[in-house]
Each structure stands twice: as structure tokens, then as C-alpha cells.
Motif scaffolding. Sequence first.
Motif, mmCIF file in Angstrom:
data_model
loop_
_atom_site.group_PDB
_atom_site.id
_atom_site.type_symbol
_atom_site.label_atom_id
_atom_site.label_comp_id
_atom_site.label_asym_id
_atom_site.label_seq_id
_atom_site.Cartn_x
_atom_site.Cartn_y
_atom_site.Cartn_z
ATOM 1 N N ASP A 142 -2.266 63.222 11.263
ATOM 2 C CA ASP A 142 -2.338 62.701 12.525
ATOM 3 C C ASP A 142 -1.758 61.152 12.461
ATOM 4 N N PRO A 143 -0.770 60.769 13.163
ATOM 5 C CA PRO A 143 -0.144 59.265 13.287
ATOM 6 C C PRO A 143 -1.267 58.394 13.519
ATOM 7 N N LEU A 144 -1.184 57.326 12.832
ATOM 8 C CA LEU A 144 -2.123 56.433 13.367
ATOM 9 C C LEU A 144 -1.566 55.315 14.183
ATOM 10 N N ARG A 145 -2.248 55.334 15.451
ATOM 11 C CA ARG A 145 -1.594 54.438 16.528
ATOM 12 C C ARG A 145 -2.002 53.126 16.932
ATOM 13 N N GLU A 146 -3.301 52.845 16.165
ATOM 14 C CA GLU A 146 -3.765 51.470 16.123
ATOM 15 C C GLU A 146 -3.116 50.694 15.173
ATOM 16 N N PRO A 147 -2.591 49.603 15.532
ATOM 17 C CA PRO A 147 -1.700 48.551 14.342
ATOM 18 C C PRO A 147 -2.828 47.881 13.417
ATOM 19 N N PRO A 148 -2.356 47.959 12.323
ATOM 20 C CA PRO A 148 -3.524 47.325 11.469
ATOM 21 C C PRO A 148 -3.517 45.817 11.673
ATOM 22 N N ARG A 149 -4.506 45.171 11.359
ATOM 23 C CA ARG A 149 -4.651 43.777 11.409
ATOM 24 C C ARG A 149 -4.262 43.299 10.072
ATOM 25 N N LEU A 150 -3.167 42.588 9.794
ATOM 26 C CA LEU A 150 -2.725 42.143 8.516
ATOM 27 C C LEU A 150 -2.848 40.665 8.449
ATOM 28 N N ALA A 151 -3.118 40.307 7.427
ATOM 29 C CA ALA A 151 -3.323 38.917 6.901
ATOM 30 C C ALA A 151 -2.107 38.398 5.777
ATOM 31 N N PRO A 152 -1.396 37.341 6.242
ATOM 32 C CA PRO A 152 -0.188 36.869 5.615
ATOM 33 C C PRO A 152 -1.024 36.106 4.340
ATOM 34 N N PRO A 153 -0.412 35.830 3.298
ATOM 35 C CA PRO A 153 1.332 36.122 3.104
ATOM 36 C C PRO A 153 1.703 37.528 2.571
ATOM 37 N N PHE A 154 2.693 37.978 2.842
ATOM 38 C CA PHE A 154 3.100 39.307 2.456
ATOM 39 C C PHE A 154 4.189 39.371 1.222
ATOM 40 N N ARG A 155 4.030 40.274 0.660
ATOM 41 C CA ARG A 155 4.801 40.326 -0.672
ATOM 42 C C ARG A 155 5.532 41.993 -0.715
ATOM 43 N N ASP A 235 3.087 46.368 11.723
ATOM 44 C CA ASP A 235 2.071 45.225 12.707
ATOM 45 C C ASP A 235 3.268 44.438 13.568
ATOM 46 N N PRO A 236 3.484 44.801 14.834
ATOM 47 C CA PRO A 236 4.310 44.109 15.525
ATOM 48 C C PRO A 236 4.269 42.709 15.638
ATOM 49 N N ALA A 237 3.006 42.159 15.452
ATOM 50 C CA ALA A 237 2.479 40.632 15.356
ATOM 51 C C ALA A 237 3.576 40.165 14.294
ATOM 52 N N HIS A 238 3.999 40.892 13.300
ATOM 53 C CA HIS A 238 4.748 40.169 12.123
ATOM 54 C C HIS A 238 5.898 40.649 11.997
ATOM 55 N N GLY A 239 6.465 41.524 13.118
ATOM 56 C CA GLY A 239 7.590 42.260 12.652
ATOM 57 C C GLY A 239 8.934 41.472 12.271
ATOM 58 N N ARG A 240 9.342 40.480 12.664
ATOM 59 C CA ARG A 240 10.602 40.040 12.184
ATOM 60 C C ARG A 240 10.395 39.250 10.877
ATOM 61 N N GLU A 241 9.269 38.819 10.351
ATOM 62 C CA GLU A 241 9.087 38.391 9.110
ATOM 63 C C GLU A 241 8.892 39.412 7.934
ATOM 64 N N VAL A 242 8.408 40.810 8.396
ATOM 65 C CA VAL A 242 8.245 41.847 7.416
ATOM 66 C C VAL A 242 9.793 42.541 7.515
ATOM 67 N N ALA A 243 10.368 42.449 8.522
ATOM 68 C CA ALA A 243 11.689 43.442 8.537
ATOM 69 C C ALA A 243 12.744 42.593 7.631
ATOM 70 N N VAL A 244 12.769 41.321 7.811
ATOM 71 C CA VAL A 244 13.718 40.599 6.971
ATOM 72 C C VAL A 244 13.272 40.490 5.662
ATOM 73 N N MET A 245 11.934 40.405 5.083
ATOM 74 C CA MET A 245 11.529 40.689 3.838
ATOM 75 C C MET A 245 12.173 41.912 3.314
ATOM 76 N N LEU A 246 11.830 43.133 3.959
ATOM 77 C CA LEU A 246 12.255 44.367 3.458
ATOM 78 C C LEU A 246 13.705 44.476 3.428
ATOM 79 N N THR A 247 14.294 43.963 4.121
ATOM 80 C CA THR A 247 15.720 44.206 4.129
ATOM 81 C C THR A 247 16.406 43.537 3.148
ATOM 82 N N GLU A 248 16.049 42.147 2.868
ATOM 83 C CA GLU A 248 16.667 41.311 1.809
ATOM 84 C C GLU A 248 16.301 41.941 0.688
ATOM 85 N N GLY A 249 14.949 42.365 0.497
ATOM 86 C CA GLY A 249 14.693 43.244 -0.941
ATOM 87 C C GLY A 249 15.393 44.627 -0.954
ATOM 88 N N PHE A 250 15.487 45.243 -0.233
ATOM 89 C CA PHE A 250 16.597 46.353 -0.324
ATOM 90 C C PHE A 250 17.678 46.471 -0.735
#
Length: 435
Positions: A142-155, A235-250
Motif C-alpha cells: 500500500d502506498p504511504l500517503r503520510e509524508p515523513p517528518r525529515l530532519a536536515p541536513p540531507f545527503r 517530503d514537500p516541505a523540503h522539495g526544492r532542496e532535495v530535488a536539486v540535490m538529486l538532479t545534480e547528483g544524477f
Amino acid sequence: MSTAMERILTLELPPEAGFLSVAVAAAEAAGRAFGLSEARAPRLALAVEEFFEYLRREARRDEPLRLTLRRLGPAARAEFRFRAEHLDLRALNYAAGVAPGDGGEMGLVLAARFTDRCRLTLSGKDDVMLAAEVDREYPAADPLREPPRLAPPFRLVEDPAAEMLRHAAMLAAGRYPARLCPKGFFNPGRLADMAEAGLYSALAAADSGGRPAGLLLWRSPGGQGVLFSGPYVLDPAHGREVAVMLTEGFLARVARTKALCAVSERPTADLPAEFFEPLGSLFFTAGGEVAEQAAFFRSLREDEGAAVWAHPDLRPFLEREYGRLAFMRDLLPPDPGDGLEREHSLLSTELDQRRGLAVLRPLLGGRDLAENLGRHVEALRREGIPDILFYLDLAWPWQAAMTPALLSAGFTPRLLLPHSGVSDEAVFEHDPQPH
């Protein structure tokens, strides 16, 4: 021959009835060894039985049939390699134009119906590889629909472990529409097996506690391009930061390979568009409404130009797209007889019921192509499939020559995907009603 790492078994069998039982027994035993259930292993054996029966009549009698059984990520695969000058494989079509009285061909219909995929590769004039795959069974999650509560920093996490992949897939399936999600998001064990087998590459982002914060997937279909999906931000609260990190890493990772470009037909809305160039759009049906899905690409190194095959009916579309993208291509016209050497054509069909999508690709050209396309469209519409795509690889003149039949069957060229096949691919969309 077999090894624990490769999980491959190869047999060379005379095309004689007495060796049929050897091929069938090997296929069923290998299927179980490769993880197929008691219910699904006989499906692989059935495909081998029907292929063997057909090929011992149609293949050259002076050479053995080479059967290879292998584990291919989430599937068990049986491959026959043989030489044959004249083959009628229309019964392997999803919409087979074969009547019940057509004898041996009905065995091929059974093989196609009881397996998950049948594929054919033709090398030269008469060197053929015919394959069937049966998928392992994976429990749905089953999809998990409750966003996780994440704690920066991200890696970044390169090649994430199976547990992280499965967790991230369930979170992504809860955040994004099904049309943007690979099948493995709903059967996470399948996704983990595909990554382990190298069918997908994955890059994840994790928070300070090691919890998944994002995911990006890609694959190399065999040409000089990579096709990616995502980024999936969990987690949409950190959307831009995580998206850019993943894209640059890819991009940094694939830039170290020989790939010429990165292409996505299903980027998420979180994709940092400033990193890419637009390719155009496809249209997908969701809940009875039509949604536009943009596609993007990024050059990884200079494109030095190439020659591709282009039917005159497709040339205006290609000239416009190549000009807009500033790609240098010599457009070569196919001969009028290209793809017409055989009476019957053969198409592969990948069906995704959850997304309401069918993807057609040509395996063999034939004089019945227009009728075959019509049968496929009719059969897929009866199945309730709203979205049908057709991919032409412009490396081959016989595929380019299919353009008139595609246009007459209601397909419209929508996208040009650089280096996504052996060469560039043109993507046609069946459009029964204008958008």
C-alpha cells in the motif's frame, strides 16, 4: 553452463521431437531455481515447449537450437537462438491474426498469453533470437500517503540498499500519480530486484536520521542515452532542496559515463526545469480527463550529428524537431519495399493496466502492418486502455517505412527522443479524438 552469479543455463538441442522433453524439464527446473512460484514456473516451460515445437519445424535442420535460460532481475527468461529464412510469428502479437484452425501457430498464441513478454531480435537476414519472460510474483504494498517528518541536513545515497528503495517507493507511490510511477513502486520487491540486476540505477537522498527523502531512477536501454524518472521528493516541505540535490547528483554520475544525453518522458513537477531543455508533450488520460505530460532532455556532451531514416510523411515533423533542438541529422529516405519482405508483421506490447498505458514497438515488418495496427488498437480499447504509444527507432529503414501505416491507423508523432534507442526514437500517440 551455469554459475551462482550469472544464473545462466545453456543447452544446444537437435531440432528433433525426442529432445522436447529435455527442453521442457530444463525450463521448469530453471524457473523454480530462478524464483518462480509453483504456479508460474510451468508457464516458462509451456513457452519453451511451444517454441521448440514450432522451431523444430521452421528452423534450419542442419543446426542445433540453442536454448538459454536465465534469471533477469524480476523475471525468468528463455531464449532460443536459431537460423531460419522464413518465419511466420504473427501468433505472438497481442492481437494475433490467427484463427483456431491454424494448427501449430495456436501453440505460439498460448505461449504469448501465458508469459509476460515475448521478444524477438533479428541479426542479419536469418539469425534470430526469440525470447519469453515470466515475472516472479511480488506482494503489493500500500502506498504511504503520510509524508515523513525529515530532519536536515540531507545527503546523497548512491546505490541505496533494498530496504531504502522499498521504503522510498512506497512513499513516492503515495505522493505522485500512477502515470509518473514505475510498476515497482507498487511492488517494491520488484524494484529492488531490478536495481540489484542493473536494470535500474538509483540515487536516493536521506535525512540526518537515514530516512529516505527522495529518489531518482534511470536506465540505459542500449543506445547512447539514459532515460530517467523523477525526481521523487518524499517530503514537500523540503522539495526544492532535495530535488536539486538529486538532479545534480544524477547528472554528475551519468556525465562520467559514455552517455550523450539524459531524457525523461515522465519527469515529476519537482524536476528543476532550468537544468533541462523541453522535448514536447504527451497526453495521458487520468480519471476521464486528459493531462499533458512534458518531456525533457539534457545534453551531456557534444552531439556530433548522425544519419537517421525518415519516411517523407514523417520528414516535416523531424525537420521541425531537429531544427528546434539544434541537432545535426542527415535524413535518409527508406526504399519503398523496406519492411515488406514478409507477409505478417510482429509487434511487442507492454501493458500497464494501473497507468492505463500500452506501449507498442515493432519487432518485424510485414505487408499486413496496417491491419495489425488496427487489430491492436481495437483489442486495447476493448481492454479499457485509454493511452497507446508506438515507438519507432530511426536507426532502421524498415521501421521508418512504417510511418504511413501508423498515420492511417490514427497515430500522431508527438516526441523525438534523442539517442533513446539504437538511434533517435520517434514517439507516436494514438489519438482517436483531438485534444
